[in-house]
Design a protein around this motif. Sequence first.
Motif, PDB file in Angstrom:
ATOM      1  N   THR A 532       0.915  -0.999   0.103  1.00 25.01           N
ATOM      2  CA  THR A 532      -0.133   0.038  -0.087  1.00 25.01           C
ATOM      3  C   THR A 532       0.742   1.192  -0.015  1.00 25.01           C
ATOM      4  O   THR A 532       1.949   1.291   0.545  1.00 25.01           O
ATOM      5  CB  THR A 532      -1.043  -0.167   1.288  1.00 25.01           C
ATOM      6  OG1 THR A 532      -0.126   0.246   2.405  1.00 25.01           O
ATOM      7  CG2 THR A 532      -1.850  -1.232   1.403  1.00 25.01           C
ATOM      8  N   GLY A 533       0.263   2.346  -0.692  1.00 23.21           N
ATOM      9  CA  GLY A 533       1.345   3.542  -0.521  1.00 23.21           C
ATOM     10  C   GLY A 533       0.023   4.632  -0.846  1.00 23.21           C
ATOM     11  O   GLY A 533      -1.117   4.523  -0.639  1.00 23.21           O
ATOM     12  N   VAL A 534       0.675   5.939  -1.105  1.00 28.41           N
ATOM     13  CA  VAL A 534      -0.281   6.877  -1.007  1.00 28.41           C
ATOM     14  C   VAL A 534       0.036   7.709  -2.409  1.00 28.41           C
ATOM     15  O   VAL A 534       0.903   7.888  -3.004  1.00 28.41           O
ATOM     16  CB  VAL A 534       0.239   8.079   0.066  1.00 28.41           C
ATOM     17  CG1 VAL A 534      -0.577   9.464  -0.048  1.00 28.41           C
ATOM     18  CG2 VAL A 534      -0.044   7.644   1.513  1.00 28.41           C
ATOM     19  N   ASP A 535      -1.326   8.111  -2.976  1.00 21.46           N
ATOM     20  CA  ASP A 535      -1.544   8.673  -4.164  1.00 21.46           C
ATOM     21  C   ASP A 535      -2.209  10.050  -3.981  1.00 21.46           C
ATOM     22  O   ASP A 535      -3.579   9.818  -3.867  1.00 21.46           O
ATOM     23  CB  ASP A 535      -2.016   8.019  -5.144  1.00 21.46           C
ATOM     24  CG  ASP A 535      -2.020   8.736  -6.784  1.00 21.46           C
ATOM     25  OD1 ASP A 535      -1.658   9.734  -6.670  1.00 21.46           O
ATOM     26  OD2 ASP A 535      -2.517   8.053  -7.559  1.00 21.46           O
ATOM     27  N   GLY A 536      -1.758  11.183  -3.800  1.00 20.60           N
ATOM     28  CA  GLY A 536      -2.422  12.367  -3.489  1.00 20.60           C
ATOM     29  C   GLY A 536      -3.052  12.307  -1.991  1.00 20.60           C
ATOM     30  O   GLY A 536      -2.123  11.948  -1.248  1.00 20.60           O
ATOM     31  N   GLY A 537      -4.180  12.276  -1.912  1.00 19.75           N
ATOM     32  CA  GLY A 537      -4.894  11.921  -0.454  1.00 19.75           C
ATOM     33  C   GLY A 537      -5.477  10.832  -0.483  1.00 19.75           C
ATOM     34  O   GLY A 537      -6.325  10.590   0.685  1.00 19.75           O
ATOM     35  N   ASP A 538      -5.234   9.824  -1.315  1.00 22.06           N
ATOM     36  CA  ASP A 538      -5.797   8.815  -1.297  1.00 22.06           C
ATOM     37  C   ASP A 538      -4.804   7.593  -0.977  1.00 22.06           C
ATOM     38  O   ASP A 538      -3.615   7.585  -1.238  1.00 22.06           O
ATOM     39  CB  ASP A 538      -6.176   8.279  -2.642  1.00 22.06           C
ATOM     40  CG  ASP A 538      -7.234   9.248  -2.919  1.00 22.06           C
ATOM     41  OD1 ASP A 538      -8.036  10.031  -2.209  1.00 22.06           O
ATOM     42  OD2 ASP A 538      -7.544   9.405  -4.189  1.00 22.06           O
ATOM     43  N   GLN A 539      -5.213   6.473  -0.215  1.00 22.22           N
ATOM     44  CA  GLN A 539      -4.595   5.288   0.033  1.00 22.22           C
ATOM     45  C   GLN A 539      -4.755   4.244  -1.192  1.00 22.22           C
ATOM     46  O   GLN A 539      -5.886   3.969  -1.472  1.00 22.22           O
ATOM     47  CB  GLN A 539      -4.898   4.575   1.214  1.00 22.22           C
ATOM     48  CG  GLN A 539      -4.138   3.351   1.566  1.00 22.22           C
ATOM     49  CD  GLN A 539      -2.960   3.655   2.517  1.00 22.22           C
ATOM     50  OE1 GLN A 539      -2.935   5.100   2.957  1.00 22.22           O
ATOM     51  NE2 GLN A 539      -2.071   2.867   3.134  1.00 22.22           N
ATOM     52  N   VAL A 540      -3.709   4.010  -1.954  1.00 18.86           N
ATOM     53  CA  VAL A 540      -3.831   2.917  -2.906  1.00 18.86           C
ATOM     54  C   VAL A 540      -3.156   1.581  -2.518  1.00 18.86           C
ATOM     55  O   VAL A 540      -1.946   1.606  -1.792  1.00 18.86           O
ATOM     56  CB  VAL A 540      -3.344   3.440  -4.411  1.00 18.86           C
ATOM     57  CG1 VAL A 540      -3.988   4.634  -4.612  1.00 18.86           C
ATOM     58  CG2 VAL A 540      -1.707   3.906  -3.930  1.00 18.86           C
ATOM     59  N   GLY A 541      -3.242   0.621  -3.318  1.00 16.04           N
ATOM     60  CA  GLY A 541      -2.632  -0.489  -3.069  1.00 16.04           C
ATOM     61  C   GLY A 541      -2.872  -1.774  -4.192  1.00 16.04           C
ATOM     62  O   GLY A 541      -3.602  -1.653  -4.898  1.00 16.04           O
TER      63      GLY A 541
END
Length: 548
Positions: A532-541
């Motif tokens: 998992t990581g961060v893209d802008g203000g979102d958590q992505v994975g």
Amino acid sequence: MSAPPPSEPPNRDPWSYPSETVDLGTTPPDLLVSPAEEGAQRRRRRSLPIVVAVATVVALLLGGAAFAGLRLWYGSGMQPEEAMPSTVVAFVRLDLSPGYGQRLAVNDLLKKFPREDGKDTVDELKKEIFDSLDIDEAAYHKHVEPWFAERIGAGLWLDGKDEPYGVIALAVKDDAAARAGLAELQRENGAEKFGFVVRKGYMLVAYGRKASQAAAEAAGKDVDQETLAADTLFHRGLEWLPERQMALAWVDFARFGVALKAMTSAALDGMLEGRADDSMAGTLNPLGGLFPGMGGLTQADALTGQLILGARATDDGVEVHFRGFGTAPAQVGPADARSTVDALPANSAIAGSLRVGDVGKELVGRMPGATGPLPGEVFEGMPPGEAKLMRKHMQEAHDRMQAMTQGLSAVSGAKLSVAVTKVGQDDFPSFAASAETTSVDKAAALAGALKLVGDEVSVSASGNTVEVKAKGYAAEGGSLDGQALYRQALEGAPEQANAVIYVDVQRLLADADVTEEERGRATAVKAVGLATGVDGGDQVGLLRVIIK
């Protein structure tokens, strides 16, 4: 309720080929038909709690039974979200009817698994799904199979009083047969616990503790106002996912928090005879504590954002992409989980690294006996010798609890890494773990708590870092970044990862306490990678299962 997306058709639907793309903003004409009440309930069927029933359906739709879900994908035509209200809390969709889509990739994957003679994996999955809805195999064959078009969506929906219901959208190939079959099931179950309305192409079924027929009709009216397919936030999630997903899950966390609080209150009310209160009801946040910014063990009604998740088959396994809109954690340190796991030993069966959220202070106040003086009244009237011995034992237990609590508190904000090289059937697992805490004092507190585990592990602290090793642990074979299977499992993962978990399934099973039959069924599953990581203000994975 959000406004519908622009009227022009979207560029694509991730579940369709270009020639099959439909306008997600179009709501079908109103064809709701309520069944008439038909006498008293004929017989009492077993009744699963609605939370358990819906959770079971969701689990089956997402995971499948014995990887049966790998045969599921979408083709053209009306999708379940077009018959679901936009007011659902959570939603999962699946297609049980083979189409062209990912047929070759899926069939190739299925060939890698052993099959039981005479059993069809999709038929077994259908049986489990409907059994979880109190529709047994005989009832399914008689009342559902003749009209079911093998396309299904399941959701969690709240009525105007926050009473939770499971709503199921079932694709129909014969409206008259569907109405007759469900009417018979309603007579068997009763309209209190089984309700339905009919739409052209779909049956919308409601399951709940009470007034389920009324709930089905109310949910149908919500469909008239706005379908889930037309919801702006849901549509945004679809647009983000890669093309040609075979399964989808969607959660609105704000509504989920309300639903979770309502369901917890109802469950506690049943167990505690009405003594449940809001302070107890809102604390079961399943996202708590692992990732900073994801809520800790906070009140459930404080949750925000939405989650979209899609799964698809590849040539060598299954991959799941997910995005939590508005759920990005606060940055508490470098997003270097991938490089940390890269350096862990190549013989790791389980390896992982993550930064921990603020779990400590939440847990401190909830652990019984963690704070406060020993209850002196316990010793009144006891012989002096017994009182002295009991006081000693209680003091030791109190001190141990305080040390453990302080240690847990020290984990807040820490960077953790772990490598497990052997699980063993009877032996203590062989592992090494490291915690980079945020201060020297926290490292000392954590080390003190870990030493209470016993002599099976060695604990050392240096500066703000604590290291733990089990006796017999040995790092061998270099590092994980030199292993092709590891790199394959995490290919395409977020570059700035704040959490990475890797499992070498065959290495894990080699000495695990499983039967040979169980080990044989899992032979094709080689590894699992999650990042998992961060893209802008979102958590992505990304979650990937390697199947060879």
